[in-house]
Scaffold this active site. Structure first.
Site, mmCIF file in Angstrom:
data_model
loop_
_atom_site.group_PDB
_atom_site.id
_atom_site.type_symbol
_atom_site.label_atom_id
_atom_site.label_comp_id
_atom_site.label_asym_id
_atom_site.label_seq_id
_atom_site.Cartn_x
_atom_site.Cartn_y
_atom_site.Cartn_z
ATOM 1 N N HIS A 155 0.829 -1.205 0.000
ATOM 2 C CA HIS A 155 0.000 0.000 0.000
ATOM 3 C C HIS A 155 0.861 1.252 0.000
ATOM 4 O O HIS A 155 2.046 1.201 0.307
ATOM 5 C CB HIS A 155 -0.903 0.020 1.236
ATOM 6 C CG HIS A 155 -0.119 0.151 2.512
ATOM 7 N ND1 HIS A 155 0.356 -0.936 3.199
ATOM 8 C CD2 HIS A 155 0.303 1.242 3.214
ATOM 9 C CE1 HIS A 155 1.030 -0.527 4.269
ATOM 10 N NE2 HIS A 155 1.006 0.794 4.292
ATOM 11 N N HIS A 162 5.304 6.543 -0.978
ATOM 12 C CA HIS A 162 6.222 5.409 -1.134
ATOM 13 C C HIS A 162 5.528 4.122 -0.714
ATOM 14 O O HIS A 162 4.641 4.123 0.133
ATOM 15 C CB HIS A 162 7.491 5.618 -0.300
ATOM 16 C CG HIS A 162 7.257 5.671 1.170
ATOM 17 N ND1 HIS A 162 6.796 6.805 1.814
ATOM 18 C CD2 HIS A 162 7.392 4.711 2.135
ATOM 19 C CE1 HIS A 162 6.678 6.556 3.098
ATOM 20 N NE2 HIS A 162 7.021 5.294 3.332
#
Length: 209
Positions: free
Chosen positions: A61, A148
């Site tokens: 995720h 990120h």
């Protein structure tokens, strides 16, 4: 009590706290197919024993905001605020291309993939999350948002040195269309570690206008 008993007691205490004050965060999920490709690249490029902890592909995720340990009774209000906020957002395309690290270049604490498309969209979702949750007492992040996707944590220092030049070999992949954000709950010491407890479609106001 011996060491084993201490560990068992510590785990029981941790589970009790987790039940009453679940650890939650808001994120944009990434499918297992993309996560598998990224994990395979990272292990091939750096070695499976280079990091102590690798992200389960079911947990992949982009985090929008970490809320921490939250009282169970507050979660309904959090869900309501996020549902309203994300209904005003618009779906967007997301792709990954490139990788980076946090920490020392020669011994990174985090290895991650980063977006080459959709970073502005993720930034908007992060800001929408901050704005929605600030009235509920969740302080805004002091650091600037950087999208990120964590692949691994805790470089395992040893004979094999980490090679930053290999970060440039990360594959470029289309993740698809981001059409929702998710509220996750963390279950420590489990794989997968994250449980979806609520989903928030983007632009749902427009679709039901």
């Amino acid at each position: 009590m011996n060491e084993q008993g201490d560990n068992v007691q510590g785990r029981e205490n941790e589970l009790s706290i987790e039940k009453d004050r679940p650890r939650i965060f808001v994120a944009v999920p990434v499918g297992e197919e993309i996560a598998n490709i990224l994990a395979s690249w990272a292990e091939l490029a750096f070695g499976a024993d280079t990091f102590r902890r690798w992200t389960d592909v079911r947990d992949a995720h982009f985090t929008l905001k970490f809320l921490g340990d939250v009282e169970q009774g507050k979660i309904a209000a959090i869900e309501a605020a996020l549902k309203k906020a994300f209904a005003r957002e618009t779906p967007f395309a997301l792709g990954v291309g490139g990788a980076g690290t946090f920490g020392l270049a020669e011994a990174p604490r985090v290895l991650f993939a980063e977006p080459n498309e959709g970073s502005e969209g993720l930034g908007r979702l992060a800001e929408a999350t901050e704005a929605a949750l600030a009235p509920l007492g969740f302080a805004r992040e002091k650091r600037s948002f950087r999208a990120h996707l964590t692949l691994a944590r805790k470089y395992a220092a040893g004979e094999k040195a980490f090679e930053p030049s290999k970060l440039a070999t990360a594959p470029a992949l289309s993740v698809g269309t981001v059409d929702r954000a998710v509220l996750y709950r963390t279950h420590m010491h489990q794989r997968p570690m994250y449980e979806r407890i609520a989903e928030f479609p983007l632009g749902s106001n427009d679709r039901h206008a």
